[in-house]
Write a protein that holds these residues in place. Structure first.
Motif, short mmCIF file in Angstrom:
data_model
loop_
_atom_site.label_atom_id
_atom_site.label_comp_id
_atom_site.label_asym_id
_atom_site.label_seq_id
_atom_site.Cartn_x
_atom_site.Cartn_y
_atom_site.Cartn_z
N ALA A 61 0.81 -1.21 0.00
CA ALA A 61 0.00 0.00 0.00
C ALA A 61 0.85 1.27 0.00
O ALA A 61 0.53 2.25 -0.70
N ASP A 62 1.93 1.30 0.74
CA ASP A 62 2.75 2.51 0.82
C ASP A 62 3.38 2.84 -0.53
O ASP A 62 3.38 4.01 -0.95
N LEU A 63 3.90 1.84 -1.22
CA LEU A 63 4.53 2.08 -2.52
C LEU A 63 3.50 2.50 -3.55
O LEU A 63 3.77 3.39 -4.38
N LEU A 64 2.32 1.92 -3.51
CA LEU A 64 1.27 2.32 -4.44
C LEU A 64 0.86 3.77 -4.20
O LEU A 64 0.61 4.52 -5.14
N GLY A 65 0.80 4.16 -2.93
CA GLY A 65 0.51 5.56 -2.61
C GLY A 65 1.58 6.49 -3.13
O GLY A 65 1.30 7.58 -3.65
N LEU A 118 -8.86 1.89 -3.55
CA LEU A 118 -9.00 2.92 -2.52
C LEU A 118 -7.95 2.82 -1.42
O LEU A 118 -7.79 3.74 -0.62
N LEU A 119 -7.25 1.68 -1.35
CA LEU A 119 -6.19 1.49 -0.35
C LEU A 119 -6.67 1.78 1.06
O LEU A 119 -6.04 2.50 1.82
N GLY A 120 -7.80 1.19 1.40
CA GLY A 120 -8.35 1.33 2.75
C GLY A 120 -8.79 -0.02 3.28
O GLY A 120 -9.15 -0.91 2.51
N THR A 121 -8.80 -0.17 4.59
CA THR A 121 -9.12 -1.46 5.20
C THR A 121 -10.55 -1.90 4.89
O THR A 121 -10.78 -3.03 4.43
N GLU A 122 -11.52 -1.04 5.14
CA GLU A 122 -12.92 -1.43 4.96
C GLU A 122 -13.24 -1.69 3.48
O GLU A 122 -13.96 -2.63 3.16
N ALA A 123 -12.70 -0.87 2.59
CA ALA A 123 -12.94 -1.07 1.17
C ALA A 123 -12.34 -2.39 0.69
O ALA A 123 -12.92 -3.10 -0.14
N THR A 124 -11.17 -2.73 1.22
CA THR A 124 -10.53 -3.98 0.84
C THR A 124 -11.31 -5.17 1.38
O THR A 124 -11.45 -6.20 0.70
#
Length: 499
Positions: A272-276, A326-332
């Motif tokens: 997630a960090d690299l994608l951001g 969306l790179l978020g916990t709930e969305a994932t």
């Protein structure tokens, strides 16, 4: 590699049992069709039990691994069952078992049944390999074999339409597979590793240009199988051409395998960090959002029932990629759960479509007037699965879309709720008119048909898989918060990505 992982032969057994079934399918057919059917169903059910056992173990905190074969000091085949793979493995194995039992009645009397059942059970083997692959090489081998060996099932009918659909399918799949292979080679040389690791194996030190090249090769390659627009062209042709039992797994598992591949790469290769840091996910958000709405609009005007459902699959699977972007916990969590929920919702719809074709000769929406009077159980299954697909509470489709909606708010993207709700509204537009036709229109029957207008319902062996799939839409909705259910496994996976 995780030194705390438990060595287990179960992941390998989940792969080897269906392979053995593929080898013995033709010899068993020479004995009797019933023997072949029972043996293959027992194999598929055993694989489903293994997948459930592994899922329960992962839910309790275990991780399972097994080294299969070392090819070079740096290249090996390796299986590893984590929360994400366990969830996909359970979904595939259960749906495959239902479709296999359904095949007994649907395929009875068809030509080349030995070939059909051999490839049908063989594709289950490769799918379990995809679910449990622990590194990129293993994933690639199983993914490519799974994709290529699906071809005989797509063209099984051997009609001109089926052959044309198969040709289009194999061209798309080979191009996509080539890009995945290129991305894996680039990843190996950039990272010096191929192990799928939560948090990723690539780093910003590799250079932005190389990282972008790897990202887009992976995305386009897996996007073909995931049917992201404009890479979706094979899906509307392959679904109507394939036999209905395989259409169910084609929609519920095969297209989902592309989305599963995208998720593996996003969170286990990049992180997630690299994608951001790369800033590429906004483009994926737009692609997925457009696919949700565009495919749903195309579904509305399709008179061929299976073709309408195929466009629905394109739209629904795009929700998964939208959640990932969306790179978020709930969305994932919503994205992962939607893979499972969609598999049984859409599986039920395709099983219904097959029964309408076999029992009524109705392959088109316009031919389904009054179908509920002639096939009440099948019509009820179609209606319930349609409501689940729209997102009606308390059915399973509502659960995954709820988490996606929460994830959109959590990540500061409230405007995406318009996409979520728009897709649900369009699902109502292309599914509910079918339900209306079945229940509120009179069938146009010839005098010869009127005598047999009632009692067209399918035999119990064909109805049972449909009933089970329909019940699962309730169970996965009403029991979503229970331990061991898809939401719990999805949460375990998502939290490993972001914490």
């Amino acid at each position: 590699m995780d030194t705390e992982a438990t060595r287990s032969l179960l992941p390998l057994l989940a792969f080897l049992l269906p392979m053995a079934g593929a080898v013995i399918a033709v010899p068993l057919q020479r004995a009797s069709d019933q023997t072949r059917n029972l043996v293959l169903a027992a194999i598929a059910a055993t694989v489903a039990v293994i997948a459930i056992v592994l899922g329960a173990g992962v839910a309790s905190g275990s991780v399972y691994e097994l080294f299969i074969l070392q090819l070079t000091p740096q290249i090996w085949m390796y299986l590893r069952v984590d929360a994400m793979g366990a969830l996909f493995g359970m979904t595939a194995a259960v749906l495959w078992t239902l479709a296999l039992v359904y095949s007994w009645g649907y395929m009875h009397g068809e030509h080349r049944l030995g070939r059909y059942y051999s490839f049908f059970i063989l594709c289950l083997a490769w799918t379990m390999g995809v679910a449990y692959a622990g590194n990129l090489l293993t994933f690639l081998i199983f993914y490519e074999l799974f994709s290529i060996l699906t071809y005989p099932l797509v063209v099984h009918e051997e009609t001109p339409e089926a052959m044309a659909a198969g040709t289009k399918y194999i061209i798309y799949i080979l191009v996509g597979g080539t890009l995945v292979l290129l991305a894996i080679v680039l990843t190996f040389f950039a990272a010096g590793d191929q192990t799928l690791t939560a948090g990723g194996i690539l780093s910003a030190e590799i250079g932005r240009g190389r990282l972008l090249a790897i990202f887009w090769c992976f995305l386009i390659g897996f996007g073909v199988k995931a049917a992201l627009v404009p890479l979706h062209g094979w899906v509307p042709d392959a679904h109507p051409a394939a036999p209905a039992p395989f259409s169910a797994v084609l929609s519920g598992v095969m297209v989902a395998a592309g989305s599963f591949g995208i998720m593996r790469v996003m969170f286990y290769v990049f992180g997630a960090d690299l994608l951001g840091y790369l800033g590429v996910m906004r483009y994926l958000t737009w692609i997925a959002g457009f696919t949700v709405l565009f495919a749903a609009v195309l579904a509305v005007n399709q008179d061929n029932l299976k073709r309408r459902l195929a466009y629905s699959t394109i739209s629904q699977m795009a929700y998964v990629v939208l959640g990932v972007s969306l790179l978020g916990t709930e969305a994932t969590i919503g994205a992962l759960v939607h893979i499972t929920n969609h598999a049984f919702m859409k599986g039920a719809l395709f099983l219904c479509a097959g029964l309408f074709i076999r029992r009524l000769g109705a392959a088109r929406v316009s031919q389904l007037d009054g179908a509920a009077k002639r096939m009440p159980v099948t019509a009820a299954g179609f209606a319930i699965a349609s409501l689940a697909m729209i997102g009606t509470p308390p059915l399973s489709g509502f659960v995954s879309k709820w988490y996606l909606g929460i994830g959109m708010l959590e990540t500061g993207n409230p405007w995406l709720l318009a996409v979520l709700l728009g897709g649900a509204l369009m699902a109502a537009v292309y599914l509910l008119p079918i339900v209306y036709r079945m229940y509120f229109r009179e069938p146009a029957l010839t005098p010869e048909d009127k005598a047999t207008a009632e009692g067209r319902e399918a035999p119990g062996a064909m109805l049972a898989p449909l009933v089970v799939a329909t019940i699962l839409t309730f169970v996965l909705g009403l029991g979503a918060s229970l331990p061991g259910m898809p939401v719990a496994l999805a949460r375990m996976a998502a939290e490993s990505f972001f914490h």
